[in-house]
Design a protein around this motif. Structure first.
Motif, PDB file in Angstrom:
ATOM      1  N   PRO A 131       0.894  -1.110   0.019  1.00 44.61           N
ATOM      2  CA  PRO A 131      -0.097  -0.136  -0.111  1.00 44.61           C
ATOM      3  C   PRO A 131       0.811   1.180   0.021  1.00 44.61           C
ATOM      4  N   ASP A 132       0.399   2.281  -0.368  1.00 41.07           N
ATOM      5  CA  ASP A 132       0.927   3.743  -0.274  1.00 41.07           C
ATOM      6  C   ASP A 132       1.215   4.031   1.215  1.00 41.07           C
ATOM      7  N   LYS A 133       2.428   4.938   1.217  1.00 48.60           N
ATOM      8  CA  LYS A 133       3.046   5.182   2.541  1.00 48.60           C
ATOM      9  C   LYS A 133       2.303   6.105   3.378  1.00 48.60           C
ATOM     10  N   ASN A 134       1.104   6.863   2.624  1.00 46.29           N
ATOM     11  CA  ASN A 134       0.199   7.768   3.478  1.00 46.29           C
ATOM     12  C   ASN A 134      -0.922   6.877   4.034  1.00 46.29           C
ATOM     13  N   LYS A 135      -0.819   5.447   3.795  1.00 47.56           N
ATOM     14  CA  LYS A 135      -2.155   4.904   4.527  1.00 47.56           C
ATOM     15  C   LYS A 135      -1.287   4.339   5.768  1.00 47.56           C
ATOM     16  N   LEU A 136      -2.442   4.080   6.548  1.00 43.75           N
ATOM     17  CA  LEU A 136      -2.095   3.174   8.026  1.00 43.75           C
ATOM     18  C   LEU A 136      -2.342   1.746   7.742  1.00 43.75           C
ATOM     19  N   VAL A 137      -1.443   0.974   7.970  1.00 44.94           N
ATOM     20  CA  VAL A 137      -1.535  -0.591   7.744  1.00 44.94           C
ATOM     21  C   VAL A 137      -1.594  -1.626   8.687  1.00 44.94           C
ATOM     22  N   PHE A 138      -2.667  -2.419   8.764  1.00 39.12           N
ATOM     23  CA  PHE A 138      -2.530  -3.462   9.528  1.00 39.12           C
ATOM     24  C   PHE A 138      -1.931  -4.613   8.904  1.00 39.12           C
ATOM     25  N   HIS A 139      -0.823  -4.935   9.256  1.00 39.86           N
ATOM     26  CA  HIS A 139       0.126  -5.933   8.481  1.00 39.86           C
ATOM     27  C   HIS A 139       0.269  -7.156   9.141  1.00 39.86           C
ATOM     28  N   PHE A 140      -0.654  -8.115   8.707  1.00 34.59           N
ATOM     29  CA  PHE A 140      -0.761  -9.563   9.066  1.00 34.59           C
ATOM     30  C   PHE A 140       0.342 -10.393   8.349  1.00 34.59           C
ATOM     31  N   ARG A 141       1.410 -11.159   9.062  1.00 35.66           N
ATOM     32  CA  ARG A 141       2.328 -11.824   8.588  1.00 35.66           C
ATOM     33  C   ARG A 141       1.929 -13.427   8.911  1.00 35.66           C
ATOM     34  N   LYS A 142       2.562 -13.936   8.076  1.00 34.38           N
ATOM     35  CA  LYS A 142       2.436 -15.682   8.277  1.00 34.38           C
ATOM     36  C   LYS A 142       2.731 -16.315   9.589  1.00 34.38           C
ATOM     37  N   GLY A 143       1.979 -16.900   9.949  1.00 32.58           N
ATOM     38  CA  GLY A 143       2.124 -17.615  11.259  1.00 32.58           C
ATOM     39  C   GLY A 143       2.589 -17.015  12.353  1.00 32.58           C
ATOM     40  N   ASN A 144       2.201 -15.638  12.432  1.00 32.48           N
ATOM     41  CA  ASN A 144       2.616 -14.542  13.678  1.00 32.48           C
ATOM     42  C   ASN A 144       1.317 -14.277  14.399  1.00 32.48           C
ATOM     43  N   ILE A 166      -4.936   5.061  19.498  1.00 36.54           N
ATOM     44  CA  ILE A 166      -3.994   6.008  18.716  1.00 36.54           C
ATOM     45  C   ILE A 166      -4.823   7.357  18.746  1.00 36.54           C
ATOM     46  N   LYS A 167      -4.166   8.343  19.053  1.00 40.09           N
ATOM     47  CA  LYS A 167      -4.898  10.000  18.740  1.00 40.09           C
ATOM     48  C   LYS A 167      -4.308  10.287  17.384  1.00 40.09           C
ATOM     49  N   PHE A 168      -5.364  10.565  16.384  1.00 35.50           N
ATOM     50  CA  PHE A 168      -4.860  10.991  15.043  1.00 35.50           C
ATOM     51  C   PHE A 168      -5.691  12.640  14.942  1.00 35.50           C
ATOM     52  N   GLU A 169      -4.701  13.453  14.421  1.00 43.79           N
ATOM     53  CA  GLU A 169      -5.232  14.807  14.039  1.00 43.79           C
ATOM     54  C   GLU A 169      -6.334  14.465  12.988  1.00 43.79           C
ATOM     55  N   VAL A 170      -6.117  13.658  12.071  1.00 40.70           N
ATOM     56  CA  VAL A 170      -6.890  13.500  10.688  1.00 40.70           C
ATOM     57  C   VAL A 170      -6.952  11.951  10.659  1.00 40.70           C
ATOM     58  N   MET A 171      -8.174  11.185  10.571  1.00 40.18           N
ATOM     59  CA  MET A 171      -8.107   9.836  10.693  1.00 40.18           C
ATOM     60  C   MET A 171      -7.652   9.372   9.285  1.00 40.18           C
ATOM     61  N   PRO A 172      -6.713   8.599   9.091  1.00 45.72           N
ATOM     62  CA  PRO A 172      -5.951   8.117   7.946  1.00 45.72           C
ATOM     63  C   PRO A 172      -6.683   7.102   7.409  1.00 45.72           C
ATOM     64  N   ASP A 173      -6.366   6.747   6.089  1.00 50.20           N
ATOM     65  CA  ASP A 173      -6.902   5.580   5.323  1.00 50.20           C
ATOM     66  C   ASP A 173      -6.287   4.529   5.963  1.00 50.20           C
ATOM     67  N   VAL A 174      -7.319   3.468   6.366  1.00 51.14           N
ATOM     68  CA  VAL A 174      -6.581   2.218   7.184  1.00 51.14           C
ATOM     69  C   VAL A 174      -6.911   1.124   5.892  1.00 51.14           C
ATOM     70  N   VAL A 175      -5.960   0.317   5.632  1.00 47.20           N
ATOM     71  CA  VAL A 175      -5.748  -0.597   4.824  1.00 47.20           C
ATOM     72  C   VAL A 175      -5.175  -1.990   5.383  1.00 47.20           C
ATOM     73  N   LEU A 176      -5.496  -3.307   4.907  1.00 42.44           N
ATOM     74  CA  LEU A 176      -5.162  -4.574   5.394  1.00 42.44           C
ATOM     75  C   LEU A 176      -4.036  -5.106   4.415  1.00 42.44           C
ATOM     76  N   GLN A 177      -2.904  -5.457   5.177  1.00 45.71           N
ATOM     77  CA  GLN A 177      -1.844  -6.176   4.344  1.00 45.71           C
ATOM     78  C   GLN A 177      -1.663  -7.469   4.783  1.00 45.71           C
ATOM     79  N   PHE A 178      -1.742  -8.765   3.716  1.00 47.25           N
ATOM     80  CA  PHE A 178      -1.637  -9.836   4.114  1.00 47.25           C
ATOM     81  C   PHE A 178      -0.377 -10.557   3.249  1.00 47.25           C
ATOM     82  N   ASP A 179       0.451 -11.169   4.124  1.00 45.31           N
ATOM     83  CA  ASP A 179       1.613 -12.081   3.738  1.00 45.31           C
ATOM     84  C   ASP A 179       1.095 -12.830   2.431  1.00 45.31           C
ATOM     85  N   LYS A 180       1.622 -12.824   1.452  1.00 49.81           N
ATOM     86  CA  LYS A 180       1.002 -13.766   0.226  1.00 49.81           C
ATOM     87  C   LYS A 180       1.239 -15.259   0.192  1.00 49.81           C
ATOM     88  N   ASN A 181       2.398 -15.378   1.386  1.00 47.11           N
ATOM     89  CA  ASN A 181       2.422 -16.908   1.402  1.00 47.11           C
ATOM     90  C   ASN A 181       1.823 -17.548   2.688  1.00 47.11           C
TER      91      ASN A 181
END
Length: 206
Positions: A131-144, A166-181
């Motif tokens: 995802p773009d760097k300006n997004k807040l990412v929930f990054h799920f890793r394999k087996g973790n 988390i206190k945000f001045e402006v709520m960022p775009d939140v996206v999910l990232q999953f390990d492809k494996n």
């Protein structure tokens, strides 16, 4: 004829005298218990020499119905999601027979209720890559059991609570990232874990 066996957590499909089976993911929670007016779609686990393959069977799908995807738990996301994206695109691009109320669901087995269950993904938009760097990412890793939230490791079961702190001045775009494996089973269990979080429709596979 199709038969769901919740005790064995397997979908058996009888077609042309041949028995096929799909090992469904398991979870201890039912999101949706029943889907009416649906068409089944299957993504089978196949192996050829040392390679793992995903084989799609959608010959019984009707574009105007709810689609239930029965996907083998053993398949990795890198094989599953590209096929799901193709199916989504076909349904979204349909003009002549489009049914705005028709949804898409993943099937799984509830190990507590001993029943088939379903989780909707109609509004999810999948993307391959980071995802773009300006997004807040929930990054799920394999087996973790810990995910990366805002650069910090957080236990998955505490994710929503920690995000709320988390206190945000402006709520960022939140996206999910999953390990492809990651296996499809682990992916779906993660989805069910945060099903109540309504902040995102974007999911990245990398």
């Amino acid at each position: 004829m199709m038969k769901y066996l919740s005790t064995a957590l397997v979908v058996l499909l009888f077609s042309c005298g041949k028995e096929e089976n799909i090992q469904l993911p398991k979870a201890a929670k039912t999101i949706v218990s029943d889907v009416q007016d649906h068409s089944p779609i299957y993504i089978f686990f196949r192996s050829k020499e040392k390679d793992t393959l995903a084989e799609v069977n959608r010959k019984n799908s009707i574009i105007t119905t709810n689609w239930i995807l029965n996907i083998d738990a053993r398949l990795p996301l890198k094989l599953v999601i590209p096929e799901v994206m193709k199916l989504q695109e076909k349904k979204r691009q349909e003009k002549a027979h489009k049914n705005e109320k028709a949804e898409n669901f993943y099937a799984y087995a509830d190990t507590i209720g001993k029943n088939m269950a379903f989780i909707p993904f109609t509004k999810v938009f999948y993307k391959i890559g980071k995802p773009d760097k300006n997004k807040l990412v929930f990054h799920f890793r394999k087996g973790n059991d810990f995910i990366i939230l805002n650069g910090v490791e957080v236990k998955k079961t505490d994710l929503i609570t920690e995000f709320g702190k988390i206190k945000f001045e402006v709520m960022p775009d939140v996206v999910l990232q999953f390990d492809k494996n990651m296996s499809y089973a682990e992916y779906l269990q993660n989805k069910i874990l945060i099903e109540d979080f309504k902040g995102t429709n974007e999911e990245y596979i990398f």
